[in-house]
Motif scaffolding. Structure first.
Motif, short mmCIF file in Angstrom:
data_model
loop_
_atom_site.label_atom_id
_atom_site.label_comp_id
_atom_site.label_asym_id
_atom_site.label_seq_id
_atom_site.Cartn_x
_atom_site.Cartn_y
_atom_site.Cartn_z
N GLY A 192 6.60 -15.95 8.28
CA GLY A 192 7.60 -15.38 7.38
C GLY A 192 7.22 -14.04 6.78
N ARG A 193 8.05 -13.60 5.84
CA ARG A 193 7.88 -12.30 5.22
C ARG A 193 6.74 -12.34 4.21
N GLU A 194 6.25 -11.15 3.91
CA GLU A 194 5.05 -11.01 3.10
C GLU A 194 5.34 -11.22 1.61
N ARG A 195 4.51 -12.07 0.98
CA ARG A 195 4.58 -12.22 -0.48
C ARG A 195 3.18 -12.48 -1.00
N SER A 196 2.97 -12.09 -2.24
CA SER A 196 1.64 -12.14 -2.84
C SER A 196 1.57 -13.21 -3.92
N ARG A 197 0.37 -13.66 -4.14
CA ARG A 197 0.12 -14.72 -5.10
C ARG A 197 -0.19 -14.13 -6.48
N GLU A 198 0.22 -14.82 -7.53
CA GLU A 198 0.01 -14.36 -8.90
C GLU A 198 -1.48 -14.16 -9.17
N LEU A 220 -8.34 -13.67 1.22
CA LEU A 220 -7.80 -13.89 2.55
C LEU A 220 -6.30 -13.67 2.59
N GLY A 221 -5.83 -13.04 3.66
CA GLY A 221 -4.40 -12.89 3.88
C GLY A 221 -4.16 -12.30 5.25
N GLN A 222 -2.93 -12.43 5.73
CA GLN A 222 -2.57 -11.80 6.99
C GLN A 222 -2.82 -10.30 6.91
N ASN A 223 -2.62 -9.74 5.72
CA ASN A 223 -2.77 -8.30 5.53
C ASN A 223 -3.11 -8.06 4.06
N VAL A 224 -4.39 -8.21 3.70
CA VAL A 224 -4.76 -8.21 2.28
C VAL A 224 -4.47 -6.88 1.59
N ASP A 225 -4.57 -5.77 2.32
CA ASP A 225 -4.41 -4.46 1.68
C ASP A 225 -3.01 -4.22 1.15
N SER A 226 -2.05 -4.97 1.64
CA SER A 226 -0.69 -4.78 1.14
C SER A 226 -0.37 -5.76 0.01
N TYR A 227 -1.39 -6.44 -0.51
CA TYR A 227 -1.20 -7.31 -1.68
C TYR A 227 -0.49 -6.53 -2.79
N LEU A 228 0.56 -7.14 -3.35
CA LEU A 228 1.29 -6.49 -4.44
C LEU A 228 2.01 -7.56 -5.25
N TRP A 229 1.54 -7.78 -6.48
CA TRP A 229 2.19 -8.73 -7.38
C TRP A 229 2.98 -7.96 -8.44
N ASP A 277 -2.21 0.28 5.71
CA ASP A 277 -2.12 -0.13 4.30
C ASP A 277 -3.42 0.05 3.54
N MET A 278 -4.50 0.40 4.23
CA MET A 278 -5.77 0.57 3.53
C MET A 278 -5.82 1.96 2.90
N HIS A 279 -5.80 1.99 1.57
CA HIS A 279 -5.80 3.25 0.84
C HIS A 279 -7.20 3.57 0.33
N VAL A 280 -7.41 4.83 0.03
CA VAL A 280 -8.73 5.29 -0.40
C VAL A 280 -9.17 4.59 -1.70
N GLU A 281 -8.21 4.14 -2.52
CA GLU A 281 -8.55 3.45 -3.76
C GLU A 281 -9.35 2.18 -3.50
N VAL A 282 -9.01 1.46 -2.43
CA VAL A 282 -9.75 0.24 -2.08
C VAL A 282 -11.19 0.58 -1.71
N ILE A 283 -11.36 1.64 -0.94
CA ILE A 283 -12.71 2.05 -0.52
C ILE A 283 -13.53 2.48 -1.73
N GLU A 284 -12.89 3.18 -2.67
CA GLU A 284 -13.60 3.62 -3.88
C GLU A 284 -14.00 2.44 -4.76
N VAL A 285 -13.15 1.40 -4.83
CA VAL A 285 -13.51 0.19 -5.58
C VAL A 285 -14.71 -0.50 -4.91
N MET A 286 -14.71 -0.55 -3.60
CA MET A 286 -15.84 -1.13 -2.87
C MET A 286 -17.14 -0.39 -3.21
N ALA A 287 -17.07 0.92 -3.20
CA ALA A 287 -18.26 1.73 -3.46
C ALA A 287 -18.77 1.56 -4.88
N LYS A 288 -17.87 1.24 -5.80
CA LYS A 288 -18.22 1.14 -7.23
C LYS A 288 -18.98 -0.15 -7.55
#
Length: 483
Positions: A192-198, A220-229, A277-288
């Motif tokens: 089904g369509r993509e939805r995120s958990r609270e 875990l997710g089919q596409n974690v980078d597009s997580y959006l609550w 969907d992988m944005h530079v913000e995710v990479i910067e959080v990883m580095a931090k």
């Protein structure tokens, strides 16, 4: 949507602590990706409250469930053979009920019940809470099928029973479904369509794991980078959200940052990422954060922009390479892994050489590589001819696998002489005198046990390696244990 299929886990039958007073026996087997194994934990949690304890003895089971995968034809054929086995046992134990869960249930629906009459119950990935009602339908002699895909269901309110757990690492699902519509993939149709958990339910589940001694979580997710609550609902409906919902929305970079900040002595991974969907913000959080692992599974599927377009991947070869450049710039000691499909319809030798050259550019640490197999119901199956001969697919796949093995050894050798942080998970497969764990880059590390125990973070000096495993000597607890 990408899927990591761990071959050594396929067909694992799950077992959990027995609940006193439960008289019925559940045998549950899982195939496919990590999402399926995570879903089986949710199903087991629901059935524990319905009077079931798990068993690994098929012959004594009252209820047999197989959680299925439709990603490749081989997976479906394996499951069909298992259903034949279940039905042979059912002739001896006619009261035993058999159910199919997951993606194959969603794809084939009533075919299993009506045409082939090989199961009693068919349950899609969004209908697990309905299993108690479906079991009653079976008892009453009615067809038991629920494959309705939900716009809301995330199972955020169910605390999964951890099945076959090492007590150290666990998966926490954060999204369900997928919107990407890659032409080779069945997932948008089966999950089904993509939805995120609270987000608070995710943090609560991580807190519970921490309280029980777990030390590493994979989001875990089919596409974690597009997580959006943004208060619930489908990702695609975010455009209709109110200004307040948009202002208070939580994306994946924010969720990752929250998790790592709130649980500084816990290690975090995530899977799977989609390049678009992988944005530079995710990479910067990883580095931090030291406690976010320096490893990204970043499937590309092909090195040819033309084939990527045919696959309906939302990025080009050049965009992917730019993303890789940014990742390596921000996190120089990153490890990367890929999914690769060879022999996709219309793939030429030039397209294949583009894939090999992309692999040379990136030099992946690990890879999951497959020859294309047509999946019924996908856009590729409906609109494209599977026109690459099998012998060409096999030859190209061999060339991809051989190159990946060269790169894997090269990438593993880079750790020799370094000291790496390892989370002890379990006994080494080859020696009960050695521990096995993984470093931040997801490479398996083996070292002598001494006085260390599972759940410890240990600094290990690497002295040798194979293509897939590092060998070393412990030199003390890591900083995460001492702080």
């Amino acid at each position: 949507m990408e899927k990591i299929i761990e071959e050594n886990k396929q067909g694992t039958s799950l077992v959990l602590e027995q609940k006193e007073g439960n008289a019925k026996k559940l045998f549950i087997e899982s195939y496919g990706c990590q999402m399926n194994f995570s879903d089986s934990e949710i199903v087991a949690s629901i059935l524990v409250n319905q009077g079931y304890n798990t068993t690994q003895n098929l012959e004594e089971a009252d209820l047999v469930l197989v959680n299925t995968c439709s990603i490749r034809d081989k997976a479906e054929q394996t499951i069909r053979k298992r259903l034949e086995k279940y039905n042979a046992v059912k002739k001896i134990n006619p009261n035993m009920k058999v159910g199919v869960l997951g993606c194959m249930a969603e794809r084939l629906k009533d075919k299993f019940l009506e045409e082939e009459k090989i199961v009693d119950m068919v349950v899609g990935p969004d209908a697990y809470k309905d299993i108690p009602n479906l079991l009653k339908d079976v008892e009453d002699g009615r067809d038991a099928i629920n494959v309705i895909l939900s716009k809301e269901e995330t199972y955020g309110d169910i605390a999964p029973v951890r099945l076959n757990s090492n007590g150290v690492t666990a998966f926490v699902s954060i999204t369900r479904g997928c919107d990407n519509m890659c032409t080779f993939c069945v997932v948008p149709f089966t999950r089904g369509r993509e939805r995120s958990r609270e987000p608070q339910s995710i943090l609560d589940e991580i807190q519970d794991l921490w309280n029980r001694g777990f030390k590493e979580v994979t989001l875990l997710g089919q596409n974690v980078d597009s997580y959006l609550w943004y208060g619930g609902g489908l990702k695609k409906d975010f455009v209709k959200a109110t200004d307040m919902q948009k202002a208070t929305a939580v994306d994946f970079a924010q969720l990752l940052n929250l998790s790592a900040t709130q649980f500084p002595k816990m290690r975090f991974r995530f899977s799977t990422s989609n390049p678009q969907d992988m944005h530079v913000e995710v990479i910067e959080v990883m580095a931090k954060h030291h406690n976010i692992c320096n490893y990204i599974h970043l499937p590309v599927q092909s090195g040819s922009t033309r084939i990527l377009k045919e696959m309906n991947r939302q990025h080009t070869r050049e965009e992917y390479m730019t993303l890789i450049d940014n990742i390596k710039r921000i996190i120089p000691d990153i490890s990367l892994s890929q999914d690769m499909i060879t022999g996709f319809p219309t793939e030429t030798e030039e397209d294949h050489l583009d894939t090999l050259s992309l692999m040379e550019y990136v030099k992946y640490d690990f890879g999951f590589m497959f020859a294309y197999s047509e999946r019924p119901g996908t856009m590729a199956a409906r609109k494209m001819e599977d026109d690459v001969p099998d012998d060409v697919k096999k030859r190209r796949l061999t060339e991809i696998v051989d190159l990946q093995q060269v790169h894997a050894l090269e990438k593993t050798k880079r750790f020799i002489g370094q000291t790496v942080e390892v989370l002890v998970e379990k006994d080494s497969k080859r020696s009960s005198e050695h521990w096995s764990g993984r470093n931040s880059q997801n490479t398996v590390v083996v070292f002598a046990k001494e006085n260390y125990k599972p759940g410890d973070f240990v600094n290990v000096k690497i002295t040798d390696c194979t293509a897939a495993t590092l060998i070393g000597e412990a030199v003390g607890y890591s900083e995460i244990m001492q702080s």
